[in-house]
Design a protein around this motif. Structure first.
Motif, PDB file in Angstrom:
ATOM      1  N   LEU A  54      84.570 105.045  55.959  1.00 18.33           N
ATOM      2  CA  LEU A  54      84.380 105.406  57.354  1.00 18.33           C
ATOM      3  C   LEU A  54      83.998 104.186  58.188  1.00 18.33           C
ATOM      4  CD1 LEU A  54      83.992 107.525  59.635  1.00 18.33           C
ATOM      5  CD2 LEU A  54      81.618 107.746  58.853  1.00 18.33           C
TER       6      LEU A  54
ATOM      7  N   MET B 187      77.237 109.302  57.507  1.00 21.21           N
ATOM      8  CA  MET B 187      77.276 108.566  56.245  1.00 21.21           C
ATOM      9  C   MET B 187      76.422 109.248  55.185  1.00 21.21           C
ATOM     10  SD  MET B 187      77.107 104.505  57.134  1.00 21.21           S
ATOM     11  CE  MET B 187      77.071 104.086  55.394  1.00 21.21           C
TER      12      MET B 187
ATOM     13  N   LEU C  69      83.640 107.227  50.562  1.00 22.65           N
ATOM     14  CA  LEU C  69      83.913 107.791  51.889  1.00 22.65           C
ATOM     15  C   LEU C  69      83.018 107.192  52.975  1.00 22.65           C
ATOM     16  CD1 LEU C  69      84.647 111.576  51.183  1.00 22.65           C
ATOM     17  CD2 LEU C  69      86.253 109.744  51.752  1.00 22.65           C
TER      18      LEU C  69
ATOM     19  N   LEU D 176      78.148 112.471  53.989  1.00 20.42           N
ATOM     20  CA  LEU D 176      79.271 112.204  53.086  1.00 20.42           C
ATOM     21  C   LEU D 176      78.784 111.791  51.706  1.00 20.42           C
ATOM     22  CD1 LEU D 176      81.695 110.259  55.504  1.00 20.42           C
ATOM     23  CD2 LEU D 176      82.038 112.547  54.549  1.00 20.42           C
TER      24      LEU D 176
ATOM     25  N   LEU E  29      86.250 102.632  61.232  1.00 19.80           N
ATOM     26  CA  LEU E  29      85.763 102.568  62.611  1.00 19.80           C
ATOM     27  C   LEU E  29      85.891 101.175  63.216  1.00 19.80           C
ATOM     28  CD1 LEU E  29      82.551 104.797  62.454  1.00 19.80           C
ATOM     29  CD2 LEU E  29      84.736 105.324  63.556  1.00 19.80           C
TER      30      LEU E  29
ATOM     31  N   GLY F 129      76.773 108.255  63.497  1.00 18.77           N
ATOM     32  CA  GLY F 129      77.313 107.463  62.397  1.00 18.77           C
ATOM     33  C   GLY F 129      76.470 107.458  61.137  1.00 18.77           C
TER      34      GLY F 129
END
Length: 435
Positions: free
Chosen positions: A408, A392, A404, A395, A412, A388
């Motif tokens: 995300l 991040m 983004l 992105l 989630l 995760g």
């Protein structure tokens, strides 16, 4: 509440060895008064030891994060090695947590937690004196191994020795863990500056806190007199190895734990940068991160008690998920406006962690079941959480914006709520595992 439904399953394990002899003692004299007083004092000592251990479970990581730049410069550490430091904690938690139930069966959970405190103290203190980046990584892994074992076994200690007070004890544990996280994040840099600016002293001082916790656990270990084979004296249901892979609740808990960890690590790792990019000053960004963590302190104490009073915890799963979605969307579109509101909402969403701990204690009937469920859910959960924060960063690097990455995290939370609804239903994994 499941902890009261089957107290006999844990009563034998939680009773000191001397209980049978005291039961046959004469009813006259001071013994009937002294024995309960001694048991109460031992219970208070163990509760304090649980809180002390919990306080030490996050400074290993958060104190290092606050001093990462001077540590890198002092050790000549490459960017790749620094990246390993970010990936090591969840990896250690995932891999070493699996060993905890077996060690607890052989040595007893109190003995293993005592050893975990020793590993944390030794690792944190020793890494402050090394001049090698490789040795620093190794000693950090030693400390994190202790954290991994304590992560899994503290809920087991609570289930075994406080069978009728699982919720308030989980609340105490969660609150102490939040205090340790906030304390290390907020005070490491000021403490380092007050001690002359040496990062070695700034990191090493947290080892003294671990030494204090170790001293408490050594006293508890002596009083409980756990020896190899102690666990074998527990009732057969407590010793039974469950086919936990057949339990849908166990899988749901693992997924819930992993998704909430993804959200928490993502927020803790990137929130100051998100605020700073939105025009908030660096000092104010740090304060806002402290707000996120401070919100969880009182809520972490209250939430387990409230959640355990209900037949299931689905309401709390949904409320915390919606808080997170609102907080991340607010950060996405207006991080520089109503900044405190988004911090509070994100902080509330991160209270899914004490909720997950509460469900670990309620979804199994015995300490042995809690040990197996805790090891499975936390180990798999931490593995789920590893990609995760990395995704991040990727992105953000590719777009130069936070839309983004924050989108995300908000997205989630939808599967987190869905698996949480399954995990929060009032049932026991023992019933599913044999069904």
């Amino acid at each position: 509440m499941s902890t009261a439904a089957d107290p006999s399953a844990t009563e034998t394990a939680s009773r000191p060895p001397a209980t049978p002899s005291t039961a046959s003692a004469p009813t006259t004299g001071p013994a009937p008064t002294t024995a309960p007083a001694a048991r109460n004092a031992a219970a208070v000592l163990l509760a304090v030891a649980v809180a002390a251990a919990a306080v030490n479970l996050r400074p290993v990581v958060t104190s290092l994060g606050a001093l990462l730049d001077p540590v890198r410069e002092g050790l000549g550490m490459s960017a790749t090695a620094a990246g390993l430091l970010a990936a090591v904690p969840p990896l250690c938690f995932a891999l070493l947590g699996v060993c905890a139930p077996g060690l607890a069966r052989r040595l007893g959970p109190v003995a293993v937690v005592t050893g975990a405190m020793a590993a944390i103290a030794a690792g944190v203190l020793a890494r402050s004196f090394t001049g090698s980046a490789a040795v620093f990584l190794l000693l950090t892994a030693v400390a994190l191994a202790g954290v991994a074992l304590a992560n899994v076994l503290l809920p087991v200690v609570i289930k075994r020795y406080f069978p009728d007070r699982v919720a308030p004890m989980i609340g105490l544990y969660s609150m102490a863990l939040s205090v340790g996280t906030s304390l290390a994040a907020a005070t490491t840099v000021p403490l380092t500056n007050a001690m002359g600016g040496s990062w070695r002293l700034g990191l090493g001082v947290w080892g003294l806190l671990a030494v204090a916790a170790l001293a408490l656990w050594l006293v508890v270990l002596f009083l409980r007199r756990e020896r190899p084979g102690t666990a074998a004296a527990a009732p057969a249901p407590d010793r039974a190895k469950l086919p936990i892979l057949r339990s849908r609740t166990a899988w749901a808990l693992a997924a819930f734990f992993g998704l909430q960890s993804t959200s928490a690590y993502g927020a803790m790792g990137w929130l100051p940068k998100i605020y700073h990019d939105a025009g908030v000053s660096e000092s104010a960004s740090g304060v806002l991160l402290a707000v996120v963590m401070a919100v969880s302190v009182p809520v972490s104490f209250l939430l387990p008690n409230l959640a355990a009073r209900r037949g299931d915890q689905r309401l709390y799963v949904v409320v915390l998920g919606l808080c997170g979605i609102a907080g991340f969307l607010g950060l996405m579109f207006a991080a520089g406006t109503a900044s405190w509101l988004w911090a509070v909402l994100v902080g509330l969403s991160m209270c899914a962690f004490p909720l997950a701990l509460t469900m670990l204690g309620l979804r199994a009937r015995t300490p042995g079941g809690v040990a197996q469920l805790s090891a499975f859910a936390q180990s798999l959960g931490y593995l789920i959480s590893i990609p995760g924060p990395i995704l991040m960063g990727a992105l953000y690097q590719s777009t130069g914006q936070w839309y983004l990455p924050l989108g995300l995290l908000a997205l989630l939370l939808v599967p987190q709520m869905l698996v949480g609804l399954r995990a929060a239903r009032a049932r026991h994994i023992e019933d599913e595992a044999v069904g």
